[in-house]
Design an enzyme around this catalytic site. Structure first.
Site, PDB file in Angstrom:
ATOM      1  N   GLU A 157      14.683  62.095  53.888  1.00 38.33           N
ATOM      2  CA  GLU A 157      14.787  61.883  55.331  1.00 38.33           C
ATOM      3  C   GLU A 157      13.556  62.477  55.999  1.00 38.33           C
ATOM      4  O   GLU A 157      12.934  63.415  55.483  1.00 38.33           O
ATOM      5  CB  GLU A 157      16.053  62.510  55.896  1.00 38.33           C
ATOM      6  CG  GLU A 157      16.021  64.012  56.045  1.00 38.33           C
ATOM      7  CD  GLU A 157      17.165  64.579  56.862  1.00 38.33           C
ATOM      8  OE1 GLU A 157      17.345  64.164  58.032  1.00 38.33           O
ATOM      9  OE2 GLU A 157      17.890  65.447  56.327  1.00 38.33           O
ATOM     10  N   ILE A 193      11.962  64.547  59.027  1.00 38.90           N
ATOM     11  CA  ILE A 193      12.255  65.540  60.064  1.00 38.90           C
ATOM     12  C   ILE A 193      10.926  65.976  60.670  1.00 38.90           C
ATOM     13  O   ILE A 193      10.000  66.347  59.933  1.00 38.90           O
ATOM     14  CB  ILE A 193      12.991  66.764  59.493  1.00 38.90           C
ATOM     15  CG1 ILE A 193      14.300  66.350  58.803  1.00 38.90           C
ATOM     16  CG2 ILE A 193      13.275  67.778  60.600  1.00 38.90           C
ATOM     17  CD1 ILE A 193      14.970  67.487  58.040  1.00 38.90           C
ATOM     18  N   ASP A 222       9.746  78.855  46.222  1.00 40.85           N
ATOM     19  CA  ASP A 222       8.330  78.770  46.617  1.00 40.85           C
ATOM     20  C   ASP A 222       8.234  78.869  48.138  1.00 40.85           C
ATOM     21  O   ASP A 222       7.552  78.083  48.792  1.00 40.85           O
ATOM     22  CB  ASP A 222       7.733  77.449  46.123  1.00 40.85           C
ATOM     23  CG  ASP A 222       6.204  77.423  46.202  1.00 40.85           C
ATOM     24  OD1 ASP A 222       5.594  78.495  46.357  1.00 40.85           O
ATOM     25  OD2 ASP A 222       5.628  76.315  46.121  1.00 40.85           O
TER      26      ASP A 222
END
Length: 298
Positions: free
Chosen positions: A106, A108, A205
């Site tokens: 998706e 964003i 990370d």
């Protein structure tokens, strides 16, 4: 990597997923921020925008490894989402290219991290999520372009030692550096004496470039190297590169207080990332690795 091939594959994937009827792509623009993969924002005619990451095969990373790397990232994103503690982009699809692979998630709009205190609380809540009795992950993944050892382990120290040894072997340290690396591996258990470590799901990370806020100001994390590990390990790279305020750390430790020996263990976790950066980017990180080893073993 041929952009036309990637566009065609993305279009087919969106139709296959049922999120687009036509799969028509209006625009595909490069998205900055990464040094390992190519990234794009894809705008479609009937389904809005999507984020796409691609990786081309090279002599050092085969076609199958490209797909495995992005599949591991997809699995990691989904695992993070299952904690429901913090916003994570929804992974949608991993596909193959003639010479590489791609990941669709998706889209964003990412803003700078606004609420450090909220982020500290949410990250601690994610680390407190209970979902595994063992350490590691179902498959190996990658930290940058370096393979990260996973598999399942009953002992966190066992997994950490394997990971450090792997990084040290890649680094091929000599002389005093090699001696210190070996000493650290031998002495590792002493830094965890008295601790009862429970597996926490960590991003893996989480430097400041892999987090931000959405348009509503909610914290957001992405680009993970996920595993079940010691929650403190998350903080190593955060300490290494900075960008997080006392408001973040205070909020985090309200929910997860510091345990005895915290400061030295954070240096161990920072060292893991420093050696990885030495392996990825070269001698500019050698001095940092040496200083960390000296401080840990002092």
């Amino acid at each position: 990597m041929a952009t036309s091939e990637l566009e065609t594959k993305i279009s087919q994937a969106l139709v296959q997923l049922g999120v687009s009827d036509s799969g028509k792509i209006l625009a595909m623009k490069p998205a900055g921020g990464g040094c390992i993969n190519d990234a794009f924002v894809v705008e479609t005619a009937d389904a809005g925008k999507f984020f796409v990451k691609s990786h081309a095969s090279t002599p050092s990373m085969s076609h199958d490894e490209c797909k495995a790397m992005l599949q591991a990232e997809m699995d990691g994103l989904e695992a993070l989402r299952q904690t429901r503690a913090i916003r994570v982009p929804k992974p949608l699809y991993v596909g193959e290219l003639a010479s590489g692979a791609f990941l669709v998630t998706e889209y964003i709009t990412i803003r700078p991290l606004r609420d450090q205190r909220k982020f500290g609380h949410q990250l601690a809540e994610m680390h407190l999520f209970s979902g595994s009795s063992q350490f590691g992950f179902a498959k190996d993944n990658w930290i940058g372009s370096t393979p990260q050892i996973n598999g399942w382990h009953s002992s966190w120290i066992e997994l950490l030692r394997k990971r450090l040894r792997y990084q040290f072997d890649l680094a091929q340290f000599t002389g005093d550096m090699n001696k210190m690396a070996k000493e650290l591996l031998e002495r590792l258990p002493e830094f965890f004496e008295g601790l009862d470590i429970k597996p926490s799901l960590v991003h893996g990370d989480l430097w400041s470039g892999n987090c931000g806020s959405d348009d509503s100001g909610n914290p957001l994390i992405f680009d993970p190297a996920v595993y079940w590990g010691h929650h403190e390990s998350e903080l190593g790279i955060m300490h290494m590169f900075g960008g997080f305020t006392s408001a973040f750390y205070d909020a985090y430790h309200e929910l997860i207080p510091k345990a005895p020996g915290f400061k030295r263990r954070i240096l161990v976790y920072e060292l893991y990332h420093a050696v990885n950066h030495y392996n990825l980017f070269g001698s500019g990180y050698l001095g940092q690795c040496q200083r960390l080893l000296n401080r840990i073993l002092d």
